[in-house]
Design an enzyme around this catalytic site. Structure first.
Site, mmCIF file in Angstrom:
data_model
loop_
_atom_site.group_PDB
_atom_site.id
_atom_site.type_symbol
_atom_site.label_atom_id
_atom_site.label_comp_id
_atom_site.label_asym_id
_atom_site.label_seq_id
_atom_site.Cartn_x
_atom_site.Cartn_y
_atom_site.Cartn_z
ATOM 1 N N GLN A 85 -16.665 6.228 -26.498
ATOM 2 C CA GLN A 85 -15.261 6.122 -26.899
ATOM 3 C C GLN A 85 -14.365 6.636 -25.772
ATOM 4 O O GLN A 85 -13.146 6.610 -25.880
ATOM 5 C CB GLN A 85 -15.017 6.940 -28.168
ATOM 6 C CG GLN A 85 -15.805 6.433 -29.368
ATOM 7 C CD GLN A 85 -15.762 7.417 -30.523
ATOM 8 O OE1 GLN A 85 -14.887 7.371 -31.374
ATOM 9 N NE2 GLN A 85 -16.706 8.324 -30.543
ATOM 10 N N VAL A 97 -12.567 6.920 -22.139
ATOM 11 C CA VAL A 97 -11.933 5.920 -21.280
ATOM 12 C C VAL A 97 -11.897 6.374 -19.816
ATOM 13 O O VAL A 97 -11.237 5.767 -18.992
ATOM 14 C CB VAL A 97 -10.500 5.608 -21.797
ATOM 15 C CG1 VAL A 97 -10.557 4.913 -23.166
ATOM 16 C CG2 VAL A 97 -9.626 6.866 -21.880
ATOM 17 N N ASP A 98 -12.624 7.477 -19.514
ATOM 18 C CA ASP A 98 -12.512 8.114 -18.201
ATOM 19 C C ASP A 98 -13.540 7.642 -17.164
ATOM 20 O O ASP A 98 -13.483 8.025 -16.010
ATOM 21 C CB ASP A 98 -12.602 9.636 -18.361
ATOM 22 C CG ASP A 98 -13.825 10.073 -19.177
ATOM 23 O OD1 ASP A 98 -14.882 9.439 -19.047
ATOM 24 O OD2 ASP A 98 -13.699 11.056 -19.939
ATOM 25 N N HIS A 109 -13.513 1.792 -26.427
ATOM 26 C CA HIS A 109 -12.056 1.939 -26.438
ATOM 27 C C HIS A 109 -11.430 1.586 -25.088
ATOM 28 O O HIS A 109 -10.317 2.022 -24.787
ATOM 29 C CB HIS A 109 -11.675 3.359 -26.875
ATOM 30 C CG HIS A 109 -11.976 3.617 -28.323
ATOM 31 N ND1 HIS A 109 -12.019 4.878 -28.878
ATOM 32 C CD2 HIS A 109 -12.239 2.762 -29.336
ATOM 33 C CE1 HIS A 109 -12.306 4.780 -30.175
ATOM 34 N NE2 HIS A 109 -12.461 3.516 -30.478
ATOM 35 N N CYS A 146 2.991 -11.806 -11.541
ATOM 36 C CA CYS A 146 4.171 -12.365 -12.225
ATOM 37 C C CYS A 146 5.304 -11.351 -12.419
ATOM 38 O O CYS A 146 6.365 -11.703 -12.937
ATOM 39 C CB CYS A 146 3.753 -12.932 -13.589
ATOM 40 S SG CYS A 146 3.458 -11.669 -14.834
HETATM 41 P P1 OAD Z 1 -11.833 13.855 -30.972
HETATM 42 O O1 OAD Z 1 -10.821 14.576 -30.138
HETATM 43 O O2 OAD Z 1 -11.445 13.295 -32.289
HETATM 44 O O3 OAD Z 1 -13.044 14.835 -31.279
HETATM 45 C C1 OAD Z 1 -13.674 15.538 -30.259
HETATM 46 C C2 OAD Z 1 -14.922 16.155 -30.840
HETATM 47 O O4 OAD Z 1 -15.579 16.839 -29.785
HETATM 48 C C3 OAD Z 1 -14.650 17.193 -31.938
HETATM 49 O O5 OAD Z 1 -15.513 16.954 -33.044
HETATM 50 C C4 OAD Z 1 -14.987 18.539 -31.264
HETATM 51 O O6 OAD Z 1 -15.569 19.473 -32.169
HETATM 52 C C5 OAD Z 1 -16.012 18.092 -30.249
HETATM 53 N N1 OAD Z 1 -16.085 18.929 -29.064
HETATM 54 C C6 OAD Z 1 -15.123 19.683 -28.480
HETATM 55 N N2 OAD Z 1 -15.604 20.271 -27.369
HETATM 56 C C7 OAD Z 1 -16.889 19.854 -27.243
HETATM 57 C C8 OAD Z 1 -17.915 20.092 -26.287
HETATM 58 N N3 OAD Z 1 -17.714 20.873 -25.222
HETATM 59 N N4 OAD Z 1 -19.113 19.488 -26.478
HETATM 60 C C9 OAD Z 1 -19.336 18.681 -27.558
HETATM 61 N N5 OAD Z 1 -18.397 18.426 -28.488
HETATM 62 C C10 OAD Z 1 -17.201 18.992 -28.322
HETATM 63 O O7 OAD Z 1 -12.494 12.763 -30.035
HETATM 64 P P2 OAD Z 1 -13.297 11.448 -30.419
HETATM 65 O O8 OAD Z 1 -14.215 11.659 -31.554
HETATM 66 O O9 OAD Z 1 -13.841 10.903 -29.152
HETATM 67 O O10 OAD Z 1 -9.311 6.618 -29.762
HETATM 68 O O11 OAD Z 1 -12.096 10.544 -30.885
HETATM 69 C C11 OAD Z 1 -12.333 9.238 -31.205
HETATM 70 C C12 OAD Z 1 -11.144 8.437 -30.826
HETATM 71 O O12 OAD Z 1 -9.970 8.961 -31.423
HETATM 72 C C13 OAD Z 1 -10.811 8.418 -29.346
HETATM 73 O O13 OAD Z 1 -11.604 7.536 -28.605
HETATM 74 C C14 OAD Z 1 -9.388 8.008 -29.369
HETATM 75 C C15 OAD Z 1 -8.910 8.932 -30.447
HETATM 76 O O14 OAD Z 1 -7.759 8.684 -31.036
HETATM 77 C C16 OAD Z 1 -8.491 5.788 -29.113
HETATM 78 O O15 OAD Z 1 -7.816 6.121 -28.168
HETATM 79 C C17 OAD Z 1 -8.512 4.405 -29.663
#
Ligand code: OAD
Length: 261
Positions: free
Chosen positions: A109, A111-112, A127, A160
């Site tokens: 998920q 984007v980096d 994403h 464009c």
């Molecule tokens: P979130 O920011 O929702 O969640 C990050 C998760 O990482 C949380 O459950 C934290 O507990 C956990 N976390 C934090 N530090 C950590 C570490 N050092 N090691 C392991 N886990 C850790 O991010 P995503 O689940 O990726 O979508 O979010 C999903 C999507 O929601 C993203 O891709 C983005 C966002 O809105 C879009 O941009 C479409």
């Protein structure tokens, strides 16, 4: 590191003997590289802006300058960050599995592009990516890996002149069809599934975790310092940072698999 449900050793052995491993990565995997997670309000940038309010086609139409400045800032931040031990261990796991005739599919998920920089090959960007930008008028795309900001916001299309936007998926937009197809096929085939650093609340990607947990015979592990709504369904839960726990798990699998495969 605390293992819940199953034992770490059993899980590592099954990982070593897997036929097809699927890993689903979220922002927590990049957190240890200095990329803030989405729901982390500690950083100045993230405290100032609610990402969910900037990440939409409506926001881009309303205020293209502000939206693209924010994404350009995130683009530069991603380029300054380096892959961490979790990214590296996933690349090592893929390489090791392929040498042993097994498959590895990474659904991210993030984007980096830190997974690709660490050497992962089979990566599906659910994403999109911050490092490609697309013209909202003609659709022309370009890779943007320069360290300096764009000269103007939104950046203009060389073909464009139309306003360009990052190739990330915004709320209300479809995920890339190819990534969805690849994820559907991989999750329907995997015998080990890893959910790494994701809050497991953003759909449709969170639906892949549900599918993996419901698949008979698929072993599932979660690595996250915090519980998620899906935690109870996993065979192994490691309440730890990805950069600390993923290398340990991969190392343990490789040690066990050395003789067994
Ligand atoms: P979130 O920011 O929702 O969640 C990050 C998760 O990482 C949380 O459950 C934290 O507990 C956990 N976390 C934090 N530090 C950590 C570490 N050092 N090691 C392991 N886990 C850790 O991010 P995503 O689940 O990726 O979508 O979010 C999903 C999507 O929601 C993203 O891709 C983005 C966002 O809105 C879009 O941009 C479409």
């Amino acid at each position: 590191m605390i293992g819940l449900m199953g034992t770490f050793d059993d899980f590592a052995s099954r990982l070593a003997g897997a036929r097809h491993v699927v890993a689903l990565a979220g922002a927590g995997v990049s957190a240890d590289s200095g990329v803030p997670t989405f729901r982390d309000a500690r950083s100045g940038l993230w405290a100032k802006y609610d990402p969910t309010e900037l990440a939409s086609p409506q926001a881009f139409a309303r205020d293209p300058q502000r939206v693209t400045q924010w994404y350009d800032h995130r683009r530069q931040l991603a380029l300054q960050c380096a892959p961490n031990g979790a990214h590296e261990a996933l690349a090592t796991l893929e390489h090791w599995l392929s040498e042993h005739g097994a498959r590895f599919t990474l659904l991210t998920q993030n984007v980096d592009r830190l997974h690709q920089r660490a050497g992962s090959q089979c990566v599906h960007e659910m994403h999109g990516t911050l490092l490609r930008w697309r013209c909202s008028a003609c659709g022309a795309e370009a890779l943007e890996t320069h360290p300096e900001p764009f000269a103007m916001h939104p950046p203009g299309c060389a073909r464009c002149g139309g306003p360009r936007r990052p190739c990330v998926v915004w709320f209300g937009e479809m995920l890339p069809a190819e990534a969805l197809r690849a994820a559907d096929a991989a999750v329907a085939d995997c015998d080990v599934f890893l959910s790494l650093g994701t809050s497991a609340v953003v759909y449709p990607v969170a639906g892949y975790i549900e599918r993996a947990l419901a698949r008979p015979g698929t072993l599932a592990g979660e690595i996250n310092p915090e519980p998620t709504p899906m935690s109870d369904g996993f065979d192994l839960v490691l309440r730890d940072r990805a950069a600390a726990a993923v290398p340990g798990l991969v190392q343990a699998a490789i040690e066990r698999g050395g003789n067994g495969r």
